[in-house]
Design an enzyme around this catalytic site. Structure first.
Site, PDB file in Angstrom:
ATOM      1  N   LYS A  42       0.821  -1.204   0.000  1.00 42.95           N
ATOM      2  CA  LYS A  42       0.000   0.000   0.000  1.00 42.95           C
ATOM      3  C   LYS A  42       0.862   1.263   0.000  1.00 42.95           C
ATOM      4  CE  LYS A  42      -4.353  -1.762   1.796  1.00 42.95           C
ATOM      5  NZ  LYS A  42      -5.365  -1.714   2.873  1.00 42.95           N
ATOM      6  N   ARG A  79      -3.727 -10.188   5.039  1.00 37.50           N
ATOM      7  CA  ARG A  79      -4.276 -10.143   3.675  1.00 37.50           C
ATOM      8  C   ARG A  79      -3.183  -9.582   2.773  1.00 37.50           C
ATOM      9  NH1 ARG A  79      -6.657  -6.376   0.285  1.00 37.50           N
ATOM     10  NH2 ARG A  79      -8.282  -7.190  -1.116  1.00 37.50           N
TER      11      ARG A  79
END
Length: 276
Positions: free
Chosen positions: A221, A255
């Site tokens: 991210k 995740r």
């Protein structure tokens, strides 16, 4: 005063999930592999919009040690194109059956904020978990309680206090509707600045007060690559470092895009949990 961020290895929460009548033990952290049925997800290598690509990705996730597959058909990256409910459903109808055929016993999560999409994915396509990135709604809470599947509740709040307050309210609402299995996701990258993301990561152990399993999704991210001055393609090392910290602060599920690297994190973390 010095406050260690590593939790007591002996103090492990023995969480379980009921997946279609089978209890899944989360005392050993699980790895959830990302499978994007989209043409525009922020990490290009995760895009698997065709049936064949989705089946191949499902095989890869399981071969690398993943125990869960998260299938999404609506990109949540900043600036992504709007996708209608019908288009989201069509994308899932194309790839989710192929994933289920390829991995009939693997836990499948559907990444959606739409109650009707969640219903279709569970009732028609065999999804086991609903992963909602919208911080929930009354309609979604009623739906997942009726479906009887575990639900991942994500926060879009900017700090620990507001996140815990929102979680407390929404968990109570879910319980009032009869929802049994709830997983919390602090929502790294959603509604937070880069600095706010790192502040929340530093306080992650505080979520243990909720006594619910914690999912952490920080894979490649922008909180990583913006801070390091690189791109998502170069953010694996930073992802691995933060995944390790998340495990040590109480995460039950990671995740990720890079399943093998995350599985290795969980294996080494387990090795450190020496029994007295």
């Amino acid at each position: 005063m010095f406050r260690p961020f590593i939790r007591n290895f002996a103090d492990i929460m023995n969480y379980t999930l009921n997946i279609r009548g089978q209890l899944v033990d989360l005392s050993k952290p699980q790895v959830m592999g990302i499978l994007n049925a989209t043409p525009d997800s922020f990490y290009a290598n995760s895009r698997t919009p065709s049936e064949e690509a989705a089946a191949a990705r499902a095989r890869q996730i399981v071969a690398e040690g993943g125990t869960m597959i998260d299938v999404g058909a609506y990109s949540t990256r900043p600036g992504a194109s709007e996708v209608s409910e019908e288009e989201e459903m069509e994308r899932l109808r194309k790839v989710l059956p192929a994933v289920r055929r390829e991995q009939p016993t693997t836990i499948i999560s559907v990444d959606t904020f739409r109650p009707n999409v969640a219903r279709m994915a569970v009732e028609e396509l065999g999804a086991d978990i609903v992963n909602d990135v919208s911080e929930g709604s009354t309609e979604m809470f009623r739906m997942v309680a009726r479906l009887g599947v575990p639900y991942i509740l994500m926060s879009v709040q900017p700090d620990l206090r507001s996140t815990l307050l929102a979680f407390a309210t929404k968990v109570q609402q879910l319980c009032d509707y009869g929802q049994k299995d709830i997983i919390l996701d602090p929502g790294f990258g959603f509604g937070k600045t880069v600095d706010e993301n790192y502040k929340l990561m530093s306080e992650l152990e505080a979520f243990q007060v909720m006594e619910l399993p914690l999912l952490v999704g920080i894979s490649r991210k922008s909180m990583i690559w913006k801070h390091l001055g690189c791109t998502p393609d170069d953010a694996l090392n930073g992802t691995t470092m933060l995944n390790t910290i998340a495990l040590m602060k109480g995460a039950s599920i990671l995740r990720v895009h890079d399943v093998k690297a995350a599985v290795e994190c969980t294996m080494l973390y387990d090795k450190l949990r020496i029994k007295n």
